[in-house]
Scaffold this active site. Structure first.
Site, PDB file in Angstrom:
ATOM      1  CG  ASP A  34      -4.509   4.575 -10.998  1.00 23.48           C
ATOM      2  OD1 ASP A  34      -3.298   4.266 -10.667  1.00 23.48           O
ATOM      3  OD2 ASP A  34      -5.194   5.112  -9.966  1.00 23.48           O
ATOM      4  CB  THR A  37      -6.068   7.349  -4.756  1.00 28.85           C
ATOM      5  OG1 THR A  37      -4.853   7.218  -4.854  1.00 28.85           O
ATOM      6  CG2 THR A  37      -6.766   5.680  -4.638  1.00 28.85           C
ATOM      7  CG  ASP A  60     -11.019  -0.148  -5.988  1.00 27.49           C
ATOM      8  OD1 ASP A  60      -9.990  -1.119  -5.511  1.00 27.49           O
ATOM      9  OD2 ASP A  60     -11.660   0.676  -4.826  1.00 27.49           O
ATOM     10  CG  PHE A  82       3.352  -0.562 -10.180  1.00 30.98           C
ATOM     11  CD1 PHE A  82       4.755  -0.203  -9.610  1.00 30.98           C
ATOM     12  CD2 PHE A  82       3.436  -1.007 -11.392  1.00 30.98           C
ATOM     13  CE1 PHE A  82       5.907  -0.523 -10.429  1.00 30.98           C
ATOM     14  CE2 PHE A  82       4.409  -1.289 -12.219  1.00 30.98           C
ATOM     15  CZ  PHE A  82       5.678  -1.071 -11.625  1.00 30.98           C
ATOM     16  CB  ALA A  83      -3.151  -0.718  -7.611  1.00 33.55           C
ATOM     17  CB  THR A 126       7.970  -1.732   0.429  1.00 34.70           C
ATOM     18  OG1 THR A 126       8.710  -1.060   1.404  1.00 34.70           O
ATOM     19  CG2 THR A 126       6.862  -2.415   1.397  1.00 34.70           C
ATOM     20  CG  ASP A 127      13.027  -1.126   2.338  1.00 36.69           C
ATOM     21  OD1 ASP A 127      11.860  -0.660   2.474  1.00 36.69           O
ATOM     22  OD2 ASP A 127      14.224  -0.419   2.525  1.00 36.69           O
ATOM     23  CD  GLU A 128       8.281   1.571   4.433  1.00 38.32           C
ATOM     24  OE1 GLU A 128       7.543   1.762   5.386  1.00 38.32           O
ATOM     25  OE2 GLU A 128       8.586   2.394   3.962  1.00 38.32           O
ATOM     26  CE1 TYR A 151       2.661   1.047   1.585  1.00 39.78           C
ATOM     27  CE2 TYR A 151       4.738   0.932   2.776  1.00 39.78           C
ATOM     28  CZ  TYR A 151       4.189   0.921   1.643  1.00 39.78           C
ATOM     29  OH  TYR A 151       4.929   0.769   0.148  1.00 39.78           O
ATOM     30  CE  LYS A 155       3.303  -2.772  -0.970  1.00 38.57           C
ATOM     31  NZ  LYS A 155       2.560  -2.841  -2.469  1.00 38.57           N
ATOM     32  CG  ASN A 180      12.499   4.987   1.737  1.00 39.60           C
ATOM     33  OD1 ASN A 180      12.787   3.901   2.135  1.00 39.60           O
ATOM     34  ND2 ASN A 180      11.744   5.942   2.143  1.00 39.60           N
ATOM     35  NE  ARG A 274       6.250   8.075   9.280  1.00 40.32           N
ATOM     36  CZ  ARG A 274       6.634   7.828   8.459  1.00 40.32           C
ATOM     37  NH1 ARG A 274       7.627   6.852   8.167  1.00 40.32           N
ATOM     38  NH2 ARG A 274       6.519   8.691   7.330  1.00 40.32           N
ATOM     39  N   GLY A 276       5.901   5.016  16.332  1.00 43.83           N
ATOM     40  CA  GLY A 276       6.379   3.682  15.904  1.00 43.83           C
ATOM     41  C   GLY A 276       7.502   3.758  14.648  1.00 43.83           C
TER      42      GLY A 276
END
Ligand code: NAD
Ligand code: TYD
Length: 337
Positions: A34, A37, A60, A82-83, A126-128, A151, A155, A180, A274, A276
């Site tokens: 890790d 950050t 990194d 996960f990073a 992610t579901d995003e 972001y 991903k 989330n 926000r 978008g």
């Protein structure tokens, strides 16, 4: 020994995973890489200090020399990535580090995994990546990718690259796409911890837009139970959606937190939306449930109460965080606050 490289293991979800896996099994040797950050915090790793089968390396994932060295030194058999830079608002303020860590960093890990012939590479996604839903429908693993923020684009790029390594080189890749998360040790830039901490500090609760954007919430422990299931039983080349069927408009969550803490709804402040802003996320997790036998264990009400209690009991943890780097971010975001 099963040597597992876990990246981003000092962040919210990665540290919860390491605490959980070290508690569950002692036949995994965990190497936590890790960068530390702003979001990485070794204090999140409650159990690991005392364990012989746990090693921390500050570094990194984009550093190919270091990554290759670690694969060799620890004879890495498995990777769980996960990073990442994980916050949409930060990606709107500046996307470069998102591409460096999330895309190029994942590429470095994939190349090393190919070279050292790892037995499994789990990409935590992610579901995003699926984009935004209207009021109807759910994301399935077949839903086309349509990421909307820097972001989520980073991903989605990493997911596609990981799948291409499976397709092209036969690398045993699996991908999880979760909704989330919330729970203890979550950095207070994300909705739930931010609202809890602002309430405790008697500060306004900034709700974006009309507050009716919908997210599908899952307790971090349930997410990591699913990551473990996919890691141990997931089929190579497959994607698994993870969600707990808990869709909620943001405003309802904010009101719930205020109720639990006995504070007035006057603390809510509607602020500029926000840019978008995705309207709705909702996950269909039938595949992981039917194929791997995973099901969420926690109800939203119980787990949110537990989470609020954790922030009440761990004031020192978040006070230190909000007095540091986060404070600058908090003051500057869109100039709203
Ligand atoms: P986080 O921001 O709390 O933690 C990220 C961790 O990664 C930090 O410890 C940070 O130091 C580390 N890191 C960042 N860049 C790095 C780099 N280049 N090299 C090494 N380490 C680096 O994030 P989180 O909420 O714990 O999310 C973890 C993963 O889960 C991410 O990949 C994220 O995209 C994914 N995810 C998060 C959610 C959520 O709701 N938080 C939901 C689904 C998926
Ligand atoms: P967030 O926790 O940033 O997660 P994500 O954007 O990855 O879903 O935000 C969750 C929802 O809460 C999202 O619709 C944006 C909204 N939100 C607010 O209304 N106010 C805030 O201060 C934050 C951080 C988020």
């Amino acid at each position: 020994m099963n040597n597992v490289l876990v990246t981003g293991g000092a962040g919210f979800i990665g540290s919860n995973f390491i605490n959980y896996i070290l508690d569950e099994r002692d036949d995994y040797n965990i190497i936590n890489l890790d960068k530390l950050t702003y979001a990485g915090n070794l204090e999140n790793l409650v159990l690991s200090e005392t364990k012989k089968n746990y090693h921390f390396i500050k570094g990194d994932i984009i550093n190919a020399e270091l990554v290759n060295y670690l694969f060799q030194k620890f004879d890495i058999k498995y990777v769980i990535n996960f990073a990442a830079e994980s916050h949409v608002d930060r990606s709107i303020l500046g996307s470069e580090v998102f591409f460096r860590s999330n895309v190029l960093g994942t590429n470095v890990l994939l190349e090393a995994s190919r070279k050292f012939e790892v037995e499994k590479f789990l990409q935590v996604s992610t579901d995003e990546v699926y984009g935004s839903l209207d009021s109807e429908g759910l994301f399935t693993e077949e839903t086309p990718l349509h990421p909307n923020s820097p972001y989520s684009v980073s991903k989605a790029s990493a997911d596609m690259m990981a799948l291409s390594f499976h397709h092209t080189y036969g690398l045993p890749v699996v991908i999880t796409r979760c909704s989330n998360n919330y729970g203890s040790y979550q950095f207070p830039e994300k909705l739930i911890p931010l609202m809890i901490i602002n309430t405790l500090n008697n500060k306004k609760l900034p709700v974006y837009g009309d507050g009716m954007n919908v997210r599908d919430w899952i307790y971090v422990v349930d997410h990591n139970r699913a990551v473990k299931a996919v890691f141990e039983k997931g089929k190579e080349g497959e994607v698994y959606n993870i969600g707990a069927r808990t869709e909620m408009p943001n405003i309802e969550i904010v009101k719930l937190i205020l109720r639990e803490l006995g504070k007035s709804e006057d603390m809510i402040e509607y602020v500029k939306d926000r840019p978008g802003h995705d309207r709705r996320y909702a996950i269909d997790s039938t595949k992981i449930e039917s194929e791997l036998g995973w099901n969420p264990k926690f109800t939203f009400e119980d787990a949110v109460s537990q989470t609020i209690k954790w922030y009440l009991d761990n004031e020192q943890w978040w006070k230190r965080i909000i007095s540091g780097e986060y404070q600058n971010y908090y003051q500057t975001q869109y100039g709203l606050r």
